[in-house]
Design a protein around this motif. Structure first.
Motif, mmCIF file in Angstrom:
data_model
loop_
_atom_site.group_PDB
_atom_site.id
_atom_site.type_symbol
_atom_site.label_atom_id
_atom_site.label_comp_id
_atom_site.label_asym_id
_atom_site.label_seq_id
_atom_site.Cartn_x
_atom_site.Cartn_y
_atom_site.Cartn_z
ATOM 1 N N CYS A 151 0.835 -1.198 0.000
ATOM 2 C CA CYS A 151 0.000 0.000 0.000
ATOM 3 C C CYS A 151 0.873 1.252 0.000
ATOM 4 C CB CYS A 151 -0.912 0.020 1.230
ATOM 5 S SG CYS A 151 -2.025 -1.391 1.327
ATOM 6 N N ILE A 152 0.503 2.203 -0.841
ATOM 7 C CA ILE A 152 1.193 3.482 -0.836
ATOM 8 C C ILE A 152 0.714 4.289 0.365
ATOM 9 C CG2 ILE A 152 1.519 5.651 -2.086
ATOM 10 C CD1 ILE A 152 1.161 4.115 -4.674
ATOM 11 N N LYS A 153 1.648 4.855 1.101
ATOM 12 C CA LYS A 153 1.281 5.645 2.278
ATOM 13 C C LYS A 153 0.539 6.907 1.849
ATOM 14 C CE LYS A 153 5.284 4.115 4.990
ATOM 15 N NZ LYS A 153 5.831 3.175 3.998
ATOM 16 N N VAL A 154 -0.647 7.110 2.414
ATOM 17 C CA VAL A 154 -1.422 8.307 2.104
ATOM 18 C C VAL A 154 -0.774 9.491 2.813
ATOM 19 C CG1 VAL A 154 -3.674 9.429 2.275
ATOM 20 C CG2 VAL A 154 -3.538 6.958 1.885
ATOM 21 N N PRO A 155 -0.338 10.507 2.076
ATOM 22 C CA PRO A 155 0.376 11.637 2.691
ATOM 23 C C PRO A 155 -0.510 12.441 3.627
ATOM 24 C CG PRO A 155 -0.184 12.137 0.416
ATOM 25 C CD PRO A 155 -0.507 10.683 0.621
ATOM 26 N N LEU A 156 0.128 13.209 4.478
ATOM 27 C CA LEU A 156 -0.611 14.073 5.391
ATOM 28 C C LEU A 156 -1.310 15.190 4.624
ATOM 29 C CD1 LEU A 156 2.147 14.350 8.127
ATOM 30 C CD2 LEU A 156 -0.117 13.371 8.502
ATOM 31 N N LYS A 157 -2.533 15.490 5.038
ATOM 32 C CA LYS A 157 -3.272 16.601 4.442
ATOM 33 C C LYS A 157 -2.803 17.907 5.083
ATOM 34 C CE LYS A 157 -7.371 13.674 3.873
ATOM 35 N NZ LYS A 157 -8.782 13.476 4.286
ATOM 36 N N VAL B 222 -4.434 13.267 14.964
ATOM 37 C CA VAL B 222 -3.883 12.708 13.719
ATOM 38 C C VAL B 222 -3.148 11.425 14.100
ATOM 39 C CG1 VAL B 222 -2.570 13.216 11.619
ATOM 40 C CG2 VAL B 222 -3.541 15.092 12.939
ATOM 41 N N THR B 223 -3.912 10.417 14.498
ATOM 42 C CA THR B 223 -3.329 9.218 15.104
ATOM 43 C C THR B 223 -2.529 8.356 14.127
ATOM 44 O OG1 THR B 223 -5.453 8.098 14.737
ATOM 45 C CG2 THR B 223 -5.081 9.065 16.910
ATOM 46 N N ARG B 224 -2.684 8.567 12.830
ATOM 47 C CA ARG B 224 -1.965 7.752 11.860
ATOM 48 C C ARG B 224 -0.547 8.258 11.602
ATOM 49 N NH1 ARG B 224 -2.180 9.302 6.292
ATOM 50 N NH2 ARG B 224 -2.937 11.434 5.994
ATOM 51 N N VAL B 225 -0.181 9.375 12.206
ATOM 52 C CA VAL B 225 1.119 9.976 11.902
ATOM 53 C C VAL B 225 2.265 9.185 12.530
ATOM 54 C CG1 VAL B 225 1.200 11.527 13.905
ATOM 55 C CG2 VAL B 225 2.362 12.169 11.783
ATOM 56 N N TYR C 157 6.345 5.696 -1.915
ATOM 57 C CA TYR C 157 6.202 6.929 -1.152
ATOM 58 C C TYR C 157 5.248 7.922 -1.818
ATOM 59 C CZ TYR C 157 10.344 5.528 1.489
ATOM 60 O OH TYR C 157 11.235 4.858 2.279
ATOM 61 N N VAL C 158 5.074 7.789 -3.140
ATOM 62 C CA VAL C 158 4.365 8.822 -3.894
ATOM 63 C C VAL C 158 2.928 8.413 -4.183
ATOM 64 C CG1 VAL C 158 4.329 10.163 -6.023
ATOM 65 C CG2 VAL C 158 6.508 9.605 -4.945
ATOM 66 N N LEU C 159 1.999 9.240 -3.773
ATOM 67 C CA LEU C 159 0.587 9.026 -4.065
ATOM 68 C C LEU C 159 0.098 10.195 -4.904
ATOM 69 C CD1 LEU C 159 -1.979 7.317 -3.562
ATOM 70 C CD2 LEU C 159 -2.483 8.813 -1.637
ATOM 71 N N ILE C 160 -0.196 9.905 -6.169
ATOM 72 C CA ILE C 160 -0.679 10.942 -7.072
ATOM 73 C C ILE C 160 -2.196 10.923 -7.084
ATOM 74 C CG2 ILE C 160 -0.668 11.779 -9.458
ATOM 75 C CD1 ILE C 160 2.043 10.471 -9.805
#
Length: 348
Positions: A158-164, A288-291, A329-332
């Motif tokens: 799974c690609i890590k979903v970046p922080l918003k 932001v518990t997923r950080v 690392y990259v989620l487009i």
């Protein structure tokens, strides 16, 4: 006389003390007694397999460590490999030279279930074990390589979903001290690994040009850049340090002074565990518990990709020689993909 359960708790507490505060330790102790109430614990004195004292394993691990250090591997990386070997030997109650393929396969299955870890974690352990056993077999220190027919662990990548943006702001708002705020800014600006951040010295930082030398995996040095805003955050933090003499933007310090240090007594270099704990607690406070530290790295890479940065440049900034490694690392954003397809005329 101390019972086996008491001894087990004491050993757990010794490990927990390096990571948790007094309040957390009390909670863990109470939880231990509550959960273990209906269980009995016995000290292993004899088993169907050989009970060992670890001398052979320790000797071979020292041989492995010296060999890998001489080839440029960092001590922290080597220690991760050795830690997994000890997990395997403790699980099997065998010295490393007595481990069989069946032992490894049993460890891979049961450890995952007992500790509720991800398949990706177990595959990393497999890679570490494969590296150690292959090295020892190649140098004729063991008769067989039990890892030769152990296949990679299959798992969903799974690609890590970046922080918003709003999550990043929540983390910054809830940071209560200048050091931790500077760390968050530095992570987001540079995408460094947590181990790399721990190793940065003040002499590595060029405050005039906003750059920093980083020592990555395989002792490979690279230069990362940070923003003027991050430079300000670093300055605010460094002014509070007792081991640094600040005079405007100029400061004096002893050789090998860490960029980020502990706040207790005489400043000492922050370790990986302390930073991970800080980020985890900040995430809970902020909601932001997923950080976690590595998520800042994914956010950094994704932001570069969104600005159409060449993947080769992203790989270089992340310290990767393999371009394929960057993809995780990259989620487009899907909407950007669809817009690109329309722009190129691939759909009507």
């Amino acid at each position: 006389m101390v019972s086996a359960k008491d001894e087990m708790l004491m050993k757990c507490m010794k490990v927990w003390m390096t990571r948790f505060n007094t309040e957390d330790l009390k909670f863990l102790e109470d939880t231990f007694w509550m959960v273990s109430f209906n269980f009995s614990v016995d000290t292993i004195s004899s088993t169907e397999v050989t009970t060992v004292n670890g001398e052979t394993t320790d000797r071979l691990m020292e041989y492995f460590k010296i060999g890998k250090l001489s080839s440029g591997k960092t001590e922290s990386t080597i220690n991760q490999y050795i830690r997994v070997v000890h997990q395997l030997c403790d699980f099997c109650h065998k010295e490393i030279n007595m481990i069989t393929t069946d032992d490894v396969l049993s460890f891979m299955v049961k450890y995952k279930i007992q500790n509720n870890v991800k398949g990706s974690t177990m595959d990393i352990k497999r890679k570490y074990l494969s590296s150690v056993f292959s090295y020892l077999y190649k140098h004729k220190k063991i008769a067989d390589n039990p890892m030769s027919i152990v296949e990679p662990v299959k798992y969903k990548k799974c690609i890590k979903v970046p922080l918003k943006d709003e999550e990043i702001e929540l983390l910054k708002i809830n940071t209560t001290n200048s050091r931790d705020l500077a760390i968050i800014h530095f992570f987001l600006d540079t995408g460094v690994r947590v181990s790399e951040l721990c190793g940065i010295n003040l002499e590595d930082v060029d405050f005039k040009n906003y750059t920093c030398k980083v020592l990555g995996k395989g002792n490979k040095e690279r230069t990362v850049a940070f923003s003027g805003k991050t430079a300000m955050r670093l300055n605010e933090y460094l002014k509070q340090r007792k081991d640094i003499n600040m005079n405007g933007t100029y400061c004096t310090y002893a050789p090998n002074t860490p960029l980020f240090a502990s706040r207790k007594g005489h400043p000492t270099r922050l370790c990986k565990t302390a930073i991970e704990s800080m980020v985890r607690k900040l995430g809970i406070i902020s909601g932001v518990t997923r950080v976690h530290p590595h998520l800042f790295r994914a956010t950094f890479a994704t932001r570069l990709a969104e600005r159409d940065t060449d993947i080769g440049v992203i790989a270089k900034l992340l310290g990767h020689a393999d371009l394929e490694s960057v993809n995780r690392y990259v989620l487009i954003d899907q909407t950007k993909i669809e817009a690109t397809i329309r722009q190129k005329g691939f759909c009507s």
